[in-house]
Scaffold this active site. Structure first.
Site, PDB file in Angstrom:
ATOM      1  CB  CYS A  85      -3.791   3.583   3.976  1.00  0.00           C
ATOM      2  SG  CYS A  85      -3.809   5.293   3.337  1.00  0.00           S
ATOM      3  CG  HIS A 194       0.129   2.507   1.333  1.00  0.00           C
ATOM      4  ND1 HIS A 194      -1.020   1.812   1.013  1.00  0.00           N
ATOM      5  CD2 HIS A 194      -0.218   3.813   1.385  1.00  0.00           C
ATOM      6  CE1 HIS A 194      -2.026   2.667   0.880  1.00  0.00           C
ATOM      7  NE2 HIS A 194      -1.554   3.889   1.100  1.00  0.00           N
ATOM      8  CD  GLU A 196       0.267  -1.552   0.443  1.00  0.00           C
ATOM      9  OE1 GLU A 196      -0.621  -0.778   0.045  1.00  0.00           O
ATOM     10  OE2 GLU A 196       0.573  -1.666   1.647  1.00  0.00           O
TER      11      GLU A 196
END
Length: 213
Positions: A85, A194, A196
């Site tokens: 990011c 992202h 994750e």
């Protein structure tokens, strides 16, 4: 016999919610330290640089703990780094927010600027267009990833004529305009989205990165 879990340092410099990145990397097979200790950062097999919020504030926070120097030293020594990011954005030349320009790390050409889209932030799932031979996107070339951002790099001006330098691999996505979704450049990789928060596809991307350590 399975190999040892690679050591990964997640840079702790005061950025926002980074515990999801720690948990995702652990699930992907890493031994993770959330740290701002320079020895741990420099000696880990991999370094992850997360980032949320404004480009200028992230650059300031990184500089205050000396992290820009650590990142630069790792890259110069061929030691893997993954930015996520705003941790992706600060690797470019500069960021422009509300008319104010902040210098970035300058690892790659390009300026982070507002996405020319009718709806911002760009929030949610989107497809990406990875280049052929991408290691990060191996096996997940057609998957969707989770984005949350209002700014991005819209232009790529890498000098392809430089001899003896393999040009970086650039992955694109679209929201209002094409923007850079990821870059793979030797030891230095980064994603605007992202991983994750990107479900199974994000986990596979992190696993693909861990394989390079």
């Amino acid at each position: 016999m399975a190999g040892a879990r690679p050591s990964v340092a997640v840079l702790d410099y005061g950025s926002g919610n980074i515990h999801s990145a720690v948990r995702a990397l652990e699930r992907a097979g890493a031994e993770v330290s959330l740290t701002a200790d320079p020895d741990t950062v420099m000696n880990a097999a991999g370094l992850v640089v997360p980032g949320v919020g404004a480009f200028a504030s992230v650059m300031q926070a990184l500089q205050q703990v000396g992290a820009t120097r650590w990142i630069g030293r790792r890259v110069a020594g061929g030691r893997p780094v993954l930015g996520i990011c705003v941790g992706h954005q600060i690797l470019f030349e500069a960021g422009v927010e509300h008319g104010e320009r902040t210098e970035g790390m300058g690892e790659w050409p390009g300026v982070v600027e507002a996405l020319p889209a009718p709806i911002v932030p760009h929030m949610g799932w989107n497809t990406v267009r990875p280049p052929e031979g991408s290691q990060l996107f191996r096996g997940i070339e057609d998957e969707r990833f989770y984005f949350v951002h209002s700014y991005g790099v819209l232009n790529w001006d890498f000098d392809q004529t430089i001899q003896h330098i393999r040009p970086p691999q650039v992955t694109w996505a679209h929201h209002g305009a094409d923007f850079i979704a990821a870059v793979e450049n030797g030891p230095l990789s980064a994603t605007q989205f992202h991983p994750e928060k990107s479900g199974d596809a994000g986990m596979q991307l992190l696993s693909n990165w861990l394989e390079t350590l």
